[in-house]
Scaffold this motif. Structure first.
Motif, PDB file in Angstrom:
ATOM      1  N   LEU A 187       0.830  -1.203   0.000  1.00  0.00           N
ATOM      2  CA  LEU A 187       0.000   0.000   0.000  1.00  0.00           C
ATOM      3  C   LEU A 187       0.868   1.258   0.000  1.00  0.00           C
ATOM      4  O   LEU A 187       2.053   1.226   0.321  1.00  0.00           O
ATOM      5  N   THR A 188       0.237   2.362  -0.332  1.00  0.00           N
ATOM      6  CA  THR A 188       0.862   3.676  -0.216  1.00  0.00           C
ATOM      7  C   THR A 188       0.342   4.356   1.044  1.00  0.00           C
ATOM      8  O   THR A 188      -0.841   4.228   1.375  1.00  0.00           O
ATOM      9  N   TYR A 189       1.239   5.042   1.767  1.00  0.00           N
ATOM     10  CA  TYR A 189       0.802   5.774   2.947  1.00  0.00           C
ATOM     11  C   TYR A 189       1.397   7.166   2.969  1.00  0.00           C
ATOM     12  O   TYR A 189       2.416   7.442   2.329  1.00  0.00           O
ATOM     13  N   ILE A 190       0.718   8.045   3.693  1.00  0.00           N
ATOM     14  CA  ILE A 190       1.208   9.407   3.920  1.00  0.00           C
ATOM     15  C   ILE A 190       1.875   9.429   5.290  1.00  0.00           C
ATOM     16  O   ILE A 190       1.253   9.111   6.307  1.00  0.00           O
ATOM     17  N   GLU A 191       3.144   9.778   5.324  1.00  0.00           N
ATOM     18  CA  GLU A 191       3.915   9.855   6.563  1.00  0.00           C
ATOM     19  C   GLU A 191       3.781  11.270   7.127  1.00  0.00           C
ATOM     20  O   GLU A 191       4.482  12.195   6.703  1.00  0.00           O
ATOM     21  N   THR A 192       2.845  11.450   8.048  1.00  0.00           N
ATOM     22  CA  THR A 192       2.569  12.795   8.557  1.00  0.00           C
ATOM     23  C   THR A 192       3.712  13.339   9.398  1.00  0.00           C
ATOM     24  O   THR A 192       3.815  14.553   9.587  1.00  0.00           O
ATOM     25  N   LEU A 193       4.574  12.450   9.913  1.00  0.00           N
ATOM     26  CA  LEU A 193       5.687  12.896  10.754  1.00  0.00           C
ATOM     27  C   LEU A 193       6.880  13.351   9.926  1.00  0.00           C
ATOM     28  O   LEU A 193       7.864  13.833  10.483  1.00  0.00           O
ATOM     29  N   GLU A 194       6.808  13.181   8.603  1.00  0.00           N
ATOM     30  CA  GLU A 194       7.879  13.613   7.713  1.00  0.00           C
ATOM     31  C   GLU A 194       7.291  14.491   6.610  1.00  0.00           C
ATOM     32  O   GLU A 194       7.357  14.167   5.425  1.00  0.00           O
ATOM     33  N   ASP A 195       6.665  15.579   7.041  1.00  0.00           N
ATOM     34  CA  ASP A 195       6.133  16.592   6.128  1.00  0.00           C
ATOM     35  C   ASP A 195       5.117  16.019   5.142  1.00  0.00           C
ATOM     36  O   ASP A 195       5.044  16.451   3.998  1.00  0.00           O
ATOM     37  N   TRP A 196       4.357  15.028   5.601  1.00  0.00           N
ATOM     38  CA  TRP A 196       3.255  14.471   4.816  1.00  0.00           C
ATOM     39  C   TRP A 196       3.737  13.932   3.460  1.00  0.00           C
ATOM     40  O   TRP A 196       3.054  14.057   2.448  1.00  0.00           O
ATOM     41  N   THR A 197       4.897  13.325   3.475  1.00  0.00           N
ATOM     42  CA  THR A 197       5.394  12.696   2.257  1.00  0.00           C
ATOM     43  C   THR A 197       4.693  11.364   2.023  1.00  0.00           C
ATOM     44  O   THR A 197       4.210  10.726   2.953  1.00  0.00           O
ATOM     45  N   THR A 198       4.645  10.948   0.758  1.00  0.00           N
ATOM     46  CA  THR A 198       3.995   9.695   0.378  1.00  0.00           C
ATOM     47  C   THR A 198       5.053   8.610   0.219  1.00  0.00           C
ATOM     48  O   THR A 198       6.088   8.824  -0.427  1.00  0.00           O
ATOM     49  N   LYS A 199       4.795   7.435   0.819  1.00  0.00           N
ATOM     50  CA  LYS A 199       5.769   6.353   0.814  1.00  0.00           C
ATOM     51  C   LYS A 199       5.072   5.022   0.550  1.00  0.00           C
ATOM     52  O   LYS A 199       3.884   4.876   0.798  1.00  0.00           O
ATOM     53  N   PRO A 200       5.833   4.022   0.096  1.00  0.00           N
ATOM     54  CA  PRO A 200       5.276   2.677  -0.074  1.00  0.00           C
ATOM     55  C   PRO A 200       5.486   1.837   1.181  1.00  0.00           C
ATOM     56  O   PRO A 200       6.495   1.985   1.871  1.00  0.00           O
ATOM     57  N   GLN A 201       4.538   0.962   1.481  1.00  0.00           N
ATOM     58  CA  GLN A 201       4.677   0.029   2.600  1.00  0.00           C
ATOM     59  C   GLN A 201       5.231  -1.290   2.075  1.00  0.00           C
ATOM     60  O   GLN A 201       4.699  -1.857   1.118  1.00  0.00           O
ATOM     61  N   THR A 202       6.283  -1.767   2.714  1.00  0.00           N
ATOM     62  CA  THR A 202       6.859  -3.056   2.365  1.00  0.00           C
ATOM     63  C   THR A 202       6.728  -4.003   3.544  1.00  0.00           C
ATOM     64  O   THR A 202       7.238  -3.724   4.631  1.00  0.00           O
ATOM     65  N   GLY A 203       6.001  -5.098   3.352  1.00  0.00           N
ATOM     66  CA  GLY A 203       5.813  -6.072   4.423  1.00  0.00           C
ATOM     67  C   GLY A 203       4.816  -5.596   5.465  1.00  0.00           C
ATOM     68  O   GLY A 203       4.084  -4.621   5.279  1.00  0.00           O
ATOM     69  N   ASP A 204       4.804  -6.322   6.600  1.00  0.00           N
ATOM     70  CA  ASP A 204       3.932  -5.942   7.702  1.00  0.00           C
ATOM     71  C   ASP A 204       4.482  -4.707   8.414  1.00  0.00           C
ATOM     72  O   ASP A 204       5.671  -4.387   8.299  1.00  0.00           O
ATOM     73  N   LEU A 205       3.606  -4.045   9.175  1.00  0.00           N
ATOM     74  CA  LEU A 205       4.017  -2.849   9.908  1.00  0.00           C
ATOM     75  C   LEU A 205       4.390  -3.222  11.331  1.00  0.00           C
ATOM     76  O   LEU A 205       3.571  -3.765  12.081  1.00  0.00           O
ATOM     77  N   HIS A 206       5.641  -2.948  11.713  1.00  0.00           N
ATOM     78  CA  HIS A 206       6.132  -3.120  13.075  1.00  0.00           C
ATOM     79  C   HIS A 206       6.376  -1.735  13.679  1.00  0.00           C
ATOM     80  O   HIS A 206       6.494  -0.744  12.953  1.00  0.00           O
ATOM     81  N   PHE A 207       6.498  -1.663  14.997  1.00  0.00           N
ATOM     82  CA  PHE A 207       6.532  -0.376  15.672  1.00  0.00           C
ATOM     83  C   PHE A 207       7.814  -0.216  16.491  1.00  0.00           C
ATOM     84  O   PHE A 207       8.122  -1.048  17.345  1.00  0.00           O
ATOM     85  N   ALA A 208       8.542   0.873  16.206  1.00  0.00           N
ATOM     86  CA  ALA A 208       9.788   1.154  16.917  1.00  0.00           C
ATOM     87  C   ALA A 208       9.919   2.637  17.247  1.00  0.00           C
ATOM     88  O   ALA A 208      10.995   3.101  17.595  1.00  0.00           O
ATOM     89  N   GLY A 209       8.816   3.376  17.128  1.00  0.00           N
ATOM     90  CA  GLY A 209       8.822   4.806  17.417  1.00  0.00           C
ATOM     91  C   GLY A 209       7.448   5.377  17.161  1.00  0.00           C
ATOM     92  O   GLY A 209       6.506   4.657  16.785  1.00  0.00           O
ATOM     93  N   GLU A 210       7.326   6.700  17.378  1.00  0.00           N
ATOM     94  CA  GLU A 210       6.039   7.358  17.140  1.00  0.00           C
ATOM     95  C   GLU A 210       5.553   7.061  15.726  1.00  0.00           C
ATOM     96  O   GLU A 210       6.332   7.095  14.762  1.00  0.00           O
ATOM     97  N   THR A 211       4.278   6.771  15.601  1.00  0.00           N
ATOM     98  CA  THR A 211       3.693   6.389  14.310  1.00  0.00           C
ATOM     99  C   THR A 211       2.422   7.186  14.081  1.00  0.00           C
ATOM    100  O   THR A 211       1.563   7.260  14.961  1.00  0.00           O
ATOM    101  N   ASP A 212       2.319   7.800  12.899  1.00  0.00           N
ATOM    102  CA  ASP A 212       1.104   8.536  12.516  1.00  0.00           C
ATOM    103  C   ASP A 212       1.024   8.513  10.991  1.00  0.00           C
ATOM    104  O   ASP A 212       1.543   9.398  10.319  1.00  0.00           O
ATOM    105  N   ARG A 213       0.365   7.484  10.462  1.00  0.00           N
ATOM    106  CA  ARG A 213       0.347   7.253   9.019  1.00  0.00           C
ATOM    107  C   ARG A 213      -1.088   7.143   8.509  1.00  0.00           C
ATOM    108  O   ARG A 213      -1.937   6.556   9.178  1.00  0.00           O
TER     109      ARG A 213
END
Length: 299
Positions: A187-213
């Motif tokens: 999927l494609t996601y918007i990374e709100t913590l990095e100036d709302w840039t658009t990025k691709p998701q690779t694999g499952d989502l794991h958590f190692a810090g603040e997340t807001d996507r």
């Protein structure tokens, strides 16, 4: 079929109902038609009831399943069509205004082996402050082997209405650092913590810090895998092509007066949503239902 047990309770200033049906226990507040907790007997809670949540009249509750409507998050980050619906010059509150408003409990009734709970928020006399559009809301909750939540918006007016919204669900987890989310790969996601840039998701989502996507074109089925609790929480959405995944992590949680400093470890938000290019446009007389069904299975 078991007889539902309904108990009226007061949490500080808020009227609530504790509802038991079969193996399920639901706690819901009148303010915001806000589900505060849900779990099945003998299992960890599915919906997270924040120990530090504040239950004051007019105060947004950081727990459970807040209803975000008729805009999501910061209004100025919403598409122009959503922003144009608001007429007030006052600063807009985050996530709209219905989560701090008392809804009416229409009824609690059995339907076969399931139990239906329904809240309504009709268009008020004089209208919604700063949002003069004749839209009635219904929140339906159904209990069976799962928890089903449906938010229906019905445009009773003569003008087309555009809105964004979300069921802002706080899931209870053993430790967010040890869980992962399935169903997002590719999927494609918007990374709100990095100036709302658009990025691709690779694999499952794991958590190692603040997340807001903000995930775009999400499939109807997602899963939270929690090995420590040996379960997979299954989410099945309706009327939604977007989802928001959020965890405040250490620094943000420490800044919240209504969350324990380590509260971030025990929760993960996956918000079934209509946001960004997935906003809802309602012609006069039209309705839209945003919904999600939640259940868990052993790993």
């Amino acid at each position: 079929m078991s007889t539902p047990n309904v108990e009226a309770v007061k949490l500080d200033e808020l009227n609530c109902w504790r509802i038991r049906h079969g193996q399920a226990e639901l706690l819901v507040a009148q303010q915001g038609a806000h589900i505060l907790s849900y779990q099945l007997a003998g299992q960890p809670p599915l919906i997270w009831l924040n120990d530090e949540a504040v239950f004051k009249t007019g105060n947004n509750i950081r727990a459970g399943v807040p209803v975000c409507w008729p805009w999501f998050g910061n209004l100025l980050r919403n598409p122009q069509g959503v922003q144009a619906m608001r007429t007030s010059s006052e600063p807009p509150t985050a996530h709209g205004f219905v989560r701090a408003t008392d809804w009416a409990l229409r009824g609690i009734e059995a339907e076969g082996e399931s139990l239906k709970v329904e809240f309504t928020l009709p268009y008020p006399e004089g209208g919604f402050s700063g949002w003069p559009h004749r839209v009635d809301l219904t929140l339906g909750i159904r209990l069976d082997e799962q928890l089903h939540i449906d938010l229906t918006s019905h445009n009773q007016g003569t003008d087309t209405v555009t809105l964004s919204q979300a069921l802002h669900t706080y899931f209870a987890v053993s430790d967010v650092r040890k869980v992962h989310v399935e169903g997002l790969d590719g999927l494609t996601y918007i990374e709100t913590l990095e100036d709302w840039t658009t990025k691709p998701q690779t694999g499952d989502l794991h958590f190692a810090g603040e997340t807001d996507r903000i995930y775009l074109d999400t499939p109807p089925k997602l899963g939270i895998v929690d090995p420590a609790w040996e379960r997979r929480i299954q989410l099945t959405s309706r009327g939604s092509r977007s989802a928001v995944i959020w965890n405040p992590w250490v620094d943000r949680a420490a800044a919240f007066s209504d969350m324990a400093d380590d509260g971030w470890q025990r929760m993960l938000c996956i918000e079934t949503a209509n946001v960004m290019d997935d906003v809802v446009t309602l012609a006069p007389g039209a309705s839209h239902t945003l919904g999600v069904s939640l259940g868990s299975k052993s790993l």
